[in-house]
Design a protein around this motif. Structure first.
Motif, PDB file in Angstrom:
ATOM      1  N   PHE A 258      -0.607  19.935   5.664  1.00 57.63           N
ATOM      2  CA  PHE A 258       0.499  20.701   5.112  1.00 57.63           C
ATOM      3  C   PHE A 258       1.621  20.937   5.725  1.00 57.63           C
ATOM      4  O   PHE A 258       2.802  20.897   5.135  1.00 57.63           O
ATOM      5  CB  PHE A 258      -0.357  22.201   4.942  1.00 57.63           C
ATOM      6  N   VAL A 259       1.691  20.680   7.222  1.00 60.29           N
ATOM      7  CA  VAL A 259       2.823  20.726   7.826  1.00 60.29           C
ATOM      8  C   VAL A 259       3.766  19.317   7.687  1.00 60.29           C
ATOM      9  O   VAL A 259       5.039  19.852   7.616  1.00 60.29           O
ATOM     10  CB  VAL A 259       2.497  20.646   9.297  1.00 60.29           C
ATOM     11  N   ARG A 260       2.972  18.462   7.848  1.00 54.64           N
ATOM     12  CA  ARG A 260       3.768  17.198   7.199  1.00 54.64           C
ATOM     13  C   ARG A 260       4.463  17.345   6.065  1.00 54.64           C
ATOM     14  O   ARG A 260       5.500  16.959   5.728  1.00 54.64           O
ATOM     15  CB  ARG A 260       2.760  15.977   7.082  1.00 54.64           C
ATOM     16  N   LEU A 261       3.875  17.823   4.936  1.00 56.57           N
ATOM     17  CA  LEU A 261       4.316  17.974   3.642  1.00 56.57           C
ATOM     18  C   LEU A 261       5.647  18.952   3.563  1.00 56.57           C
ATOM     19  O   LEU A 261       6.676  18.499   3.108  1.00 56.57           O
ATOM     20  CB  LEU A 261       3.172  18.289   2.628  1.00 56.57           C
ATOM     21  N   ALA A 262       5.584  19.837   4.389  1.00 57.05           N
ATOM     22  CA  ALA A 262       6.569  20.980   4.144  1.00 57.05           C
ATOM     23  C   ALA A 262       7.705  20.591   5.133  1.00 57.05           C
ATOM     24  O   ALA A 262       8.866  20.779   4.657  1.00 57.05           O
ATOM     25  CB  ALA A 262       6.108  22.278   4.821  1.00 57.05           C
ATOM     26  N   ASN A 263       7.598  19.607   6.144  1.00 57.84           N
ATOM     27  CA  ASN A 263       8.458  19.314   7.084  1.00 57.84           C
ATOM     28  C   ASN A 263       9.490  18.175   6.238  1.00 57.84           C
ATOM     29  O   ASN A 263      10.701  17.838   6.609  1.00 57.84           O
ATOM     30  CB  ASN A 263       8.125  18.640   8.107  1.00 57.84           C
ATOM     31  N   LEU A 264       9.049  17.484   5.209  1.00 60.51           N
ATOM     32  CA  LEU A 264       9.822  16.502   4.591  1.00 60.51           C
ATOM     33  C   LEU A 264      10.983  17.238   3.637  1.00 60.51           C
ATOM     34  O   LEU A 264      10.728  18.223   3.035  1.00 60.51           O
ATOM     35  CB  LEU A 264       8.653  15.765   3.284  1.00 60.51           C
ATOM     36  N   PRO A 265      11.991  16.442   3.474  1.00 54.76           N
ATOM     37  CA  PRO A 265      13.128  17.018   2.657  1.00 54.76           C
ATOM     38  C   PRO A 265      12.631  17.250   1.335  1.00 54.76           C
ATOM     39  O   PRO A 265      12.063  16.529   0.747  1.00 54.76           O
ATOM     40  CB  PRO A 265      14.108  16.045   2.556  1.00 54.76           C
TER      41      PRO A 265
END
Length: 268
Positions: A258-265
């Motif tokens: 979830f962190v990786r997904l939210a950190n993407l533009p």
């Protein structure tokens, strides 16, 4: 000595007063107050935890919503230590400002309390907003809530609360408390949990609002796949770019995912 507390527990406020001395002692031992600590108790009730903390530490700040408990709390506290009582709703208390006031050197407070079960999640999310100003938290909660807080992906109770808390804190269930430890006895088991906020450098979330929105949408309709649940929030390409399967469901995705997904533009 007669007790100054004459008011019965108020069901509409979710009051269940802890009275089991062995449980209280275990909570105080888990908190382990140290000189210089700024301890803030949420919902002291009739002082079951407040007074032992005062005896151990000498000074406690407590936040109590029920006005009928303020005078007896202050009166009973005098023989144990110094009680600073904040009157009002904990959800309206700025923990960051309170930490600056109570702990100017460290800038962090220690939270504790037997949280009203009907408000436990809002209080936990409120504390998360001020996690940088909190050293640790020791809370009594419904056992089911503690299980959700500590659950991992694939567990049937893993959800939004699990992901949001674990992104910012280390969650450690400590022990279970039976209904008989309270007056009146609740219909469910309770549990004590420790939350240790992570240092800023160990939190990978880049945009807290974006992260919260992604997690909320993903778990908004648990039976939907990520592709469908995140429609309008994150498209298929973005989900795949985060290393996730668009046909997976939210409960299959770990916190790091979830962190990786939210950190993407975010997509336009």
């Amino acid at each position: 000595m007669s007790t100054p507390f004459t008011e019965p527990a108020k069901k509409h406020l979710g009051q269940n007063f802890l009275h089991d001395r062995s449980v209280i002692d275990k909570i105080v031992q888990a908190i382990a107050p140290q000189p210089g600590d700024a301890i803030v108790e949420i919902g002291p009730g009739q002082g079951a935890l407040t007074f032992p903390l005062l005896k151990k530490h000498g000074e406690v700040t407590a936040i109590e919503f029920d006005r009928d408990l303020h005078a007896p709390l202050q009166a009973a506290a005098r023989e144990h230590g110094t009680l600073h009582l904040i009157e009002g709703d904990v959800l309206g208390v700025d923990f960051t400002a309170l930490a600056a006031q109570l702990a100017p050197a460290d800038g962090r407070i220690r939270l504790a309390g037997n949280l009203p079960y009907n408000l436990s999640s809002p209080i936990l999310f409120h504390a998360l907003e001020h996690a940088a100003a909190i050293r640790d938290m020791h809370f009594m909660l419904q056992k089911e809530v503690v299980e959700r807080m500590a659950a991992g992906p694939g567990n049937k109770v893993y959800g939004r609360l699990s992901v949001m808390l674990q992104a910012y804190c280390t969650v450690t269930p400590l022990f279970v408390v039976p209904p008989g430890a309270f007056r009146p006895a609740p219909k469910v088991d309770s549990a004590v949990v420790r939350l240790l906020p992570k240092p800023a450098g160990c939190i990978d979330v880049q945009d807290r609002v974006r992260f919260a929105n992604v997690v909320r949408a993903a778990f908004g309709q648990r039976r939907k796949t990520l592709r469908n649940a995140l429609h309008g929030v994150a498209g298929t390409a973005l989900i795949e770019a985060a290393g996730l399967r668009p046909d997976a469901r939210a409960e299959q995705v770990d916190v790091a995912g979830f962190v990786r997904l939210a950190n993407l533009p975010a997509e336009d």
